[in-house]
Design a protein around this motif. Structure first.
Motif, PDB file in Angstrom:
ATOM      1  N   ASN A 135      -4.671  40.367  38.813  1.00 41.40           N
ATOM      2  CA  ASN A 135      -3.731  40.050  37.742  1.00 41.40           C
ATOM      3  C   ASN A 135      -2.322  40.284  38.276  1.00 41.40           C
ATOM      4  N   THR A 137       1.141  40.897  37.940  1.00 39.83           N
ATOM      5  CA  THR A 137       2.024  41.378  36.878  1.00 39.83           C
ATOM      6  C   THR A 137       3.378  40.688  36.889  1.00 39.83           C
ATOM      7  N   GLY A 140       2.579  36.805  35.366  1.00 39.71           N
ATOM      8  CA  GLY A 140       1.644  36.548  34.272  1.00 39.71           C
ATOM      9  C   GLY A 140       0.515  35.601  34.622  1.00 39.71           C
ATOM     10  N   GLU A 264      -4.512  37.494  23.306  1.00 40.93           N
ATOM     11  CA  GLU A 264      -3.954  36.592  24.329  1.00 40.93           C
ATOM     12  C   GLU A 264      -3.922  35.152  23.816  1.00 40.93           C
ATOM     13  N   ARG A 286      -3.707  31.656  33.519  1.00 40.87           N
ATOM     14  CA  ARG A 286      -2.914  32.578  32.711  1.00 40.87           C
ATOM     15  C   ARG A 286      -3.565  33.952  32.598  1.00 40.87           C
ATOM     16  N   SER A 287      -2.730  34.963  32.654  1.00 44.41           N
ATOM     17  CA  SER A 287      -3.189  36.334  32.478  1.00 44.41           C
ATOM     18  C   SER A 287      -3.508  36.617  31.018  1.00 44.41           C
ATOM     19  N   VAL A 290      -0.665  40.070  30.584  1.00 53.10           N
ATOM     20  CA  VAL A 290       0.784  39.942  30.769  1.00 53.10           C
ATOM     21  C   VAL A 290       1.186  38.504  30.480  1.00 53.10           C
ATOM     22  N   ILE A 291       1.951  38.297  29.396  1.00 50.07           N
ATOM     23  CA  ILE A 291       2.389  36.960  28.991  1.00 50.07           C
ATOM     24  C   ILE A 291       3.838  36.781  29.412  1.00 50.07           C
ATOM     25  N   ALA A 292       4.112  35.723  30.178  1.00 45.91           N
ATOM     26  CA  ALA A 292       5.463  35.485  30.687  1.00 45.91           C
ATOM     27  C   ALA A 292       6.090  34.277  29.996  1.00 45.91           C
ATOM     28  N   ARG A 327       8.693  39.245  29.995  1.00 49.26           N
ATOM     29  CA  ARG A 327       7.245  39.437  29.943  1.00 49.26           C
ATOM     30  C   ARG A 327       6.855  40.293  28.737  1.00 49.26           C
TER      31      ARG A 327
END
Length: 352
Positions: A135, A137, A140, A264, A286-287, A290-292, A327
């Protein structure tokens, strides 16, 4: 302040109570060779393995940080060379640090929105360790379990995985790798200051074959002590106590994963509907944790400042996306009410 910073991030609300309990119990003043400490360490490892569904024959060690694991892996598990596969800043930093220590680190990089497909010219040799970030960081993105399972099926190499911002937040395919590591200040919902390293029997065999005991944090020296439920140096006793209490508190990882996934999907639906642009356009990479969000440098600055004025801390961008993204941590310790507060702010800001 409500923090959505992706590490150090919010700790579980109960940690304040656990801190008081730790003080009152006297265990944080106990000698780390004492029976009280050894029992606590044994309980902590057992509870962590149970809640995270770690295979019985994988061993758990506590170290100072995920970053320290770069050094342990480089010095104790790399006999010939390492192949570092990454698409972001932290995977690249791992490669750069390993290169300084070994002089034999190769890299294979891919783009943020690309799915991992190894180039034939970059295939690992027989004894190379494959180092990969589960993942990332910084941007994301994440690798799927299917991707890691495929990698395991293709190669018999030792595989080491940086799971710093996903461990304890999502289910991990433990058998697809031999070394997993992370830090506690993200999905574990704990104060910063401790790392978790989880190793397979195959990794232990490699460490024994290399036989490096020249450093205080040599894997074999760490292992010798942990097999006795001791540590090679004075440990973060409070961190271990808090880990034990949080592992007693949290649901099993499949339940936590379901919550993380639901949140998510909600974030990835909510943000575009309200005029925000996702940094990771390819849904497949996509993570979950962690959303970017991307925008112009000017607008990102304004959004973060406005959020701060409302008592909300958004995560800065990182690496090449530092000034053009923010993020959002999607970690288990964050409550539904806190998420709703951020959503209300984002809706309000978008309407201005």
């Amino acid at each position: 302040m409500i923090t959505f910073y992706p590490g150090p991030s919010k700790v579980y609300d109960q940690v304040g109570q656990y801190l008081q309990e730790a003080f009152e119990s006297g265990v944080i003043s106990a000698n780390h060779r004492s029976s009280a400490f050894m029992q606590m360490l044994e309980d902590t490892i057992r509870n962590l393995k149970t809640k995270l569904n770690v295979p019985a024959d994988y061993e758990v060690y506590f170290v100072s940080s995920a970053t320290e694991c770069w050094e342990i892996i480089a010095e104790c598990l790399i006999s010939d060379a390492s192949l570092h596969i990454y698409n972001g800043a932290f995977g690249e930093k791992w490669m750069e640090y390993t290169q300084k220590l070994t002089g034999a680190a190769r890299s294979f990089s891919f783009e943020t929105n690309e799915e991992l497909v190894l180039n034939v010219a970059k295939m690992p040799s027989v004894n190379e360790i494959i180092c990969i970030t589960h993942n990332e960081t910084s941007n994301g993105t994440a690798l799927t379990s299917e991707c890691l399972n495929t990698l395991r099926a293709q190669f018999d190499n030792i595989i080491a995985v940086d799971a710093t911002s996903s461990m304890a937040g999502v289910e991990l395919p433990w058998l697809s790798a031999d070394v997993w590591y992370g830090s506690v200040q993200k999905c574990f919902g704990l104060p910063a200051g401790m790392g978790v390293m989880i190793v397979s029997p195959k990794a232990v065999e490699r460490a024994i074959a290399i036989g490096n005991r020249s450093h205080y944090n040599s894997l074999l020296f760490i292992r010798d002590n942990f097999l006795k439920f001791q540590t090679p140096y004075t440990p973060n006793t409070l961190g271990i106590y808090l880990m034990n209490r949080v592992m007693q508190q949290v649901e099993a990882i499949h339940v936590v994963d379901a919550l993380t996934t639901a949140r998510e999907l909600d974030w990835y639906s909510f943000l575009p509907k309200n005029g925000y642009h996702l940094l990771v356009e390819n849904e497949a990479v996509r993570s979950k944790t962690v959303i970017a969000v991307k925008d112009t440098k000017e607008r990102i600055s304004v959004i973060k400042k406005a959020a701060s004025q409302e008592g909300i801390v958004l995560g800065n961008g990182y690496g090449k996306d530092k000034e053009t993204s923010f993020r959002i941590a999607n970690f288990p310790a964050i409550t539904d009410m806190e998420i709703q507060t951020l959503k209300d702010f984002l809706v309000s800001f978008a309407s201005k």
